[in-house]
Design an enzyme around this catalytic site. Sequence first.
Site, short mmCIF file in Angstrom:
data_model
loop_
_atom_site.label_atom_id
_atom_site.label_comp_id
_atom_site.label_asym_id
_atom_site.label_seq_id
_atom_site.Cartn_x
_atom_site.Cartn_y
_atom_site.Cartn_z
N LYS A 1 -42.18 36.10 31.72
CA LYS A 1 -41.30 36.46 32.83
C LYS A 1 -40.20 37.42 32.38
CE LYS A 1 -43.67 34.18 35.78
NZ LYS A 1 -44.45 34.92 36.81
N SER B 1 -39.00 34.89 37.39
CA SER B 1 -38.61 33.47 37.39
C SER B 1 -37.22 33.36 36.81
CB SER B 1 -39.59 32.66 36.54
OG SER B 1 -39.12 31.36 36.26
N ASP C 1 -59.89 38.66 40.71
CA ASP C 1 -59.19 38.20 39.52
C ASP C 1 -58.21 39.27 39.08
OD1 ASP C 1 -58.36 37.33 37.03
OD2 ASP C 1 -60.39 36.98 36.25
N TYR D 1 -44.29 30.91 28.57
CA TYR D 1 -44.15 31.25 29.99
C TYR D 1 -42.88 32.08 30.20
CZ TYR D 1 -43.17 30.58 34.97
OH TYR D 1 -42.86 30.78 36.31
#
Length: 255
Positions: free
Chosen positions: A155, A138, A58, A151
């Site tokens: 990034k 991204s 993890d 999100y």
Amino acid sequence: MGVAVVTGAGRGIGRGIALRLARDGHAVAVNDLDAGGASAVADEIGAAGGTARAYPADVTDPDAVTALVNQVVDDLGGLDVMVANAGIAQVKPLLEVTPDDLRKIFEVNVFGVVYCLQAAARVMIDRGTGGKIVNAASIAGHSGFDLLGHYSATKFAVRALTQAAAKELAPHRITVNAYCPGIVGTDMWDLIDEQMGARSGAAKGETLEEYSQMIPLGRVQTADDVAAFVSYLAGPDSDYMTGQSVMIDGGIVMV
């Protein structure tokens, strides 16, 4: 060529990167939270004549990441490339994002990148061999997207970490760069399509089709498209490149 760790490599972009780096000649440590997915990709590499081992762990657990990296060095003889690819997404308006939502997405997308960077850099510095650290950013790290605000924030954070680490690690001959995919035909985009469709009433596939109209090159990206660029970042041709977070998105975001 060397030894590479790829996190989140049990499927999607990570799988594509692991397969490509193996074809390039790297021994690949295939990491994923899903042990079965990691083993399947490692077996796929082995069946094609490459060298790979599966390492379930993890990335949100710093001790687990350190143990993973140390085990890879013991098993495969070193560490030359760390690809911090593991990541998650969630579709939600910012006014509905909860503390648990923020905690989960930042733990994977930001904390996980930091832990991978730290563990890899410590080994590379101790060994004095230099190396390549490659982070998953991204297009949402260059342009914030509605319903993907938190999100996007993760990034943007990866871009900042990439720049800072590149400056700090340059004296040790360690380069740090990031790749910024766009609309990729993977499980993550299937999830985004499903969650956005649930809010807009669009049928399955319609949201992906709508977003795909933004791509000047006229097709949805594949994992292999991303992996080809990561191959460059992980190889010697990028030795004079560091601190960059480069779009590989078919032209959606141009800077």
